[in-house]
Design a protein around this motif. Structure first.
Motif, PDB file in Angstrom:
ATOM      1  N   MET A   1       0.817  -1.205   0.000  1.00 11.90           N
ATOM      2  CA  MET A   1       0.000   0.000   0.000  1.00 11.90           C
ATOM      3  C   MET A   1       0.855   1.262   0.000  1.00 11.90           C
ATOM      4  O   MET A   1       0.639   2.194  -0.786  1.00 11.90           O
ATOM      5  N   ASN A   2       1.856   1.305   0.877  1.00 13.57           N
ATOM      6  CA  ASN A   2       2.680   2.507   0.998  1.00 13.57           C
ATOM      7  C   ASN A   2       3.504   2.754  -0.255  1.00 13.57           C
ATOM      8  O   ASN A   2       3.658   3.906  -0.691  1.00 13.57           O
ATOM      9  N   SER A   3       4.041   1.699  -0.848  1.00 16.90           N
ATOM     10  CA  SER A   3       4.896   1.886  -2.020  1.00 16.90           C
ATOM     11  C   SER A   3       4.111   2.433  -3.203  1.00 16.90           C
ATOM     12  O   SER A   3       4.565   3.369  -3.881  1.00 16.90           O
ATOM     13  N   VAL A   4       2.916   1.880  -3.454  1.00 21.12           N
ATOM     14  CA  VAL A   4       2.158   2.334  -4.617  1.00 21.12           C
ATOM     15  C   VAL A   4       1.589   3.731  -4.395  1.00 21.12           C
ATOM     16  O   VAL A   4       1.597   4.574  -5.313  1.00 21.12           O
ATOM     17  N   VAL A   5       1.105   4.021  -3.182  1.00 28.87           N
ATOM     18  CA  VAL A   5       0.508   5.325  -2.914  1.00 28.87           C
ATOM     19  C   VAL A   5       1.582   6.408  -2.831  1.00 28.87           C
ATOM     20  O   VAL A   5       1.509   7.428  -3.529  1.00 28.87           O
ATOM     21  N   LEU A   6       2.589   6.199  -2.001  1.00 28.46           N
ATOM     22  CA  LEU A   6       3.607   7.230  -1.804  1.00 28.46           C
ATOM     23  C   LEU A   6       4.461   7.419  -3.040  1.00 28.46           C
ATOM     24  O   LEU A   6       4.804   8.556  -3.401  1.00 28.46           O
ATOM     25  N   GLY A   7       4.818   6.314  -3.710  1.00 30.46           N
ATOM     26  CA  GLY A   7       5.636   6.437  -4.913  1.00 30.46           C
ATOM     27  C   GLY A   7       4.959   7.269  -5.990  1.00 30.46           C
ATOM     28  O   GLY A   7       5.552   8.191  -6.565  1.00 30.46           O
ATOM     29  N   ASN A   8       3.703   6.957  -6.270  1.00 29.95           N
ATOM     30  CA  ASN A   8       2.971   7.715  -7.296  1.00 29.95           C
ATOM     31  C   ASN A   8       2.656   9.129  -6.835  1.00 29.95           C
ATOM     32  O   ASN A   8       2.665  10.067  -7.648  1.00 29.95           O
ATOM     33  N   PHE A   9       2.396   9.308  -5.545  1.00 29.67           N
ATOM     34  CA  PHE A   9       2.101  10.648  -5.036  1.00 29.67           C
ATOM     35  C   PHE A   9       3.298  11.580  -5.228  1.00 29.67           C
ATOM     36  O   PHE A   9       3.143  12.709  -5.720  1.00 29.67           O
ATOM     37  N   PHE A  10       4.482  11.123  -4.871  1.00 31.83           N
ATOM     38  CA  PHE A  10       5.674  11.968  -5.025  1.00 31.83           C
ATOM     39  C   PHE A  10       5.981  12.235  -6.496  1.00 31.83           C
ATOM     40  O   PHE A  10       6.434  13.325  -6.858  1.00 31.83           O
ATOM     41  N   PHE A  11       5.727  11.259  -7.366  1.00 35.87           N
ATOM     42  CA  PHE A  11       5.932  11.484  -8.802  1.00 35.87           C
ATOM     43  C   PHE A  11       4.979  12.551  -9.317  1.00 35.87           C
ATOM     44  O   PHE A  11       5.377  13.439 -10.092  1.00 35.87           O
ATOM     45  N   VAL A  12       3.710  12.481  -8.898  1.00 35.95           N
ATOM     46  CA  VAL A  12       2.713  13.468  -9.325  1.00 35.95           C
ATOM     47  C   VAL A  12       3.079  14.860  -8.817  1.00 35.95           C
ATOM     48  O   VAL A  12       3.019  15.848  -9.570  1.00 35.95           O
ATOM     49  N   VAL A  13       3.461  14.951  -7.535  1.00 33.27           N
ATOM     50  CA  VAL A  13       3.829  16.256  -6.958  1.00 33.27           C
ATOM     51  C   VAL A  13       5.025  16.847  -7.689  1.00 33.27           C
ATOM     52  O   VAL A  13       5.040  18.045  -8.031  1.00 33.27           O
ATOM     53  N   LEU A  14       6.043  16.032  -7.953  1.00 35.92           N
ATOM     54  CA  LEU A  14       7.236  16.524  -8.652  1.00 35.92           C
ATOM     55  C   LEU A  14       6.882  16.983 -10.063  1.00 35.92           C
ATOM     56  O   LEU A  14       7.344  18.046 -10.513  1.00 35.92           O
ATOM     57  N   SER A  15       6.063  16.206 -10.770  1.00 34.26           N
ATOM     58  CA  SER A  15       5.701  16.561 -12.148  1.00 34.26           C
ATOM     59  C   SER A  15       4.963  17.890 -12.204  1.00 34.26           C
ATOM     60  O   SER A  15       5.305  18.773 -13.008  1.00 34.26           O
ATOM     61  N   TYR A  16       3.967  18.075 -11.330  1.00 33.78           N
ATOM     62  CA  TYR A  16       3.199  19.310 -11.363  1.00 33.78           C
ATOM     63  C   TYR A  16       3.995  20.493 -10.825  1.00 33.78           C
ATOM     64  O   TYR A  16       3.757  21.636 -11.225  1.00 33.78           O
ATOM     65  N   ALA A  17       4.941  20.241  -9.943  1.00 35.20           N
ATOM     66  CA  ALA A  17       5.810  21.329  -9.477  1.00 35.20           C
ATOM     67  C   ALA A  17       6.652  21.863 -10.631  1.00 35.20           C
ATOM     68  O   ALA A  17       6.796  23.089 -10.806  1.00 35.20           O
ATOM     69  N   ILE A  18       7.218  20.954 -11.427  1.00 33.33           N
ATOM     70  CA  ILE A  18       7.996  21.378 -12.598  1.00 33.33           C
ATOM     71  C   ILE A  18       7.107  22.106 -13.596  1.00 33.33           C
ATOM     72  O   ILE A  18       7.499  23.116 -14.191  1.00 33.33           O
ATOM     73  N   VAL A  19       5.878  21.594 -13.778  1.00 32.70           N
ATOM     74  CA  VAL A  19       4.929  22.231 -14.706  1.00 32.70           C
ATOM     75  C   VAL A  19       4.619  23.655 -14.260  1.00 32.70           C
ATOM     76  O   VAL A  19       4.618  24.597 -15.076  1.00 32.70           O
ATOM     77  N   ILE A  20       4.347  23.851 -12.980  1.00 31.42           N
ATOM     78  CA  ILE A  20       4.001  25.183 -12.474  1.00 31.42           C
ATOM     79  C   ILE A  20       5.174  26.141 -12.613  1.00 31.42           C
ATOM     80  O   ILE A  20       4.999  27.308 -13.012  1.00 31.42           O
ATOM     81  N   VAL A  21       6.385  25.670 -12.315  1.00 28.83           N
ATOM     82  CA  VAL A  21       7.574  26.516 -12.477  1.00 28.83           C
ATOM     83  C   VAL A  21       7.743  26.914 -13.943  1.00 28.83           C
ATOM     84  O   VAL A  21       8.051  28.071 -14.254  1.00 28.83           O
ATOM     85  N   THR A  22       7.523  25.968 -14.846  1.00 27.41           N
ATOM     86  CA  THR A  22       7.628  26.259 -16.283  1.00 27.41           C
ATOM     87  C   THR A  22       6.587  27.283 -16.716  1.00 27.41           C
ATOM     88  O   THR A  22       6.884  28.207 -17.494  1.00 27.41           O
TER      89      THR A  22
END
Length: 310
Positions: A204-225
């Protein structure tokens, strides 16, 4: 599955919502309406993407149409059982049916985690690498990513579900919940639990946390761009699309985190049930409204379809 007196657990009892006949009737009516509207919304989205040639060529809408199908499966894994329990107050569910619901529901939830990551990747490529976007996110790439999400989602929980189903259950078979969730099930199991709890938490933790951090990082880069974009019109349009995606991500991960961060105990059971209803019934109803039905391209496609039919 044998008890101390060598009897076998053949069924569980889901306590559900409790309450009197009037409360159960109101909840039954509410969930029936929510379920029917959720199915209708997602059917409309899938139909629009299939029939509208403009939408069918765009990677984002290929992903959204499959996400709509996933949402239909996700809500069907839980809400019909809730309706059945509201109509039949005894709440009994067979051992195998309980673990089947557990496996399907968590597999669909894991698949949704992967889908949200793919959608974040799609927005990242569209905004940060627009010249390569259509080449990288081709229809074949979209179908490959979606297929991988489904396969991984349904492989992810096989070991935890198998280990938990092989535990011995002592004493009560009453599950203080709306559905077959690992927490209430494990609370009925005999000690020691062995590796079942470890593998369940790890999966549970690996699938939820792994994808959550990927999503946060992706949208953070998008917002900065987007902040560096000189065109106000393009920035406003992109921010509008990204904000819809972030709302869906917040609803999903916020509700999942809420239900698993709530402390255990009887005093928290009502709150746990309320949060569970939110992410199993209400969130799937809201997602199509957020993602598509407020989207200008979807509105235009719906208008074209209606004009053709008229």
């Amino acid at each position: 599955m044998e008890l101390a007196n060598r009897t076998t657990v053949e069924e569980f009892i889901l306590l559900g919502f409790g309450g009197g006949h009037q409360k159960r009737f109101l909840l039954f009516s509410l969930f029936t309406i929510l379920y029917m509207l959720t199915i209708a919304e997602n059917v409309i989205i899938i139909t629009l993407v299939l029939l509208d040639t403009r939408l069918a060529r765009l990677p984002m809408y290929i992903l959204l149409s499959n996400f709509s199908w996933l949402e239909m499966c996700y809500v069907t894994a839980t809400v019909p059982r809730m309706l059945f329990d509201l109509a039949s107050p005894d709440g009994t569910i067979s051992f195998h049916a309980c673990f089947f619901q557990f496996y399907v529901f968590f597999s669909l939830g894991s698949t949704e985690c992967f889908f949200l990551s793919i959608m974040a990747l799609d927005r990242y490529l569209a905004i940060c690498h627009p010249l390569r976007y259509l080449q990288v996110m081709s229809p074949n790439s979209c179908y490959a990513l979606m297929g991988a999400s489904w396969i991984l989602g349904f492989l992810w929980h096989i070991i935890p579900v198998t280990l938990i189903s092989r535990l011995s259950f002592c004493g009560s078979n009453v599950i203080e919940h709306l559905l077959c969730d690992p927490g209430p099930i494990l609370s009925l199991a005999c000690q020691p639990l062995g590796n079942a709890l470890f593998f369940c938490q790890m999966a549970m933790n690996s699938v939820v946390l792994g994808n959550f951090f990927f999503v946060v990082l992706s949208y953070a880069i998008v917002i900065v761009t987007l902040m560096k974009t000189s065109s106000q019109g393009n920035r406003r349009k992109a921010f509008s699309t990204v904000s819809f995606h972030l709302m869906v991500v917040t609803l999903f991960y916020g509700s999942v985190a809420g239900v698993y961060l709530i402390p255990g105990g009887e005093s928290q059971s009502d709150l746990t049930k309320a949060v569970t209803v939110f992410y199993t019934a209400i969130t799937p109803f809201l997602n199509p409204l957020i993602y598509c039905l407020r989207n200008e391209q979807v509105k235009e496609a719906l208008g074209r379809l209606l004009r053709r039919r008229m």
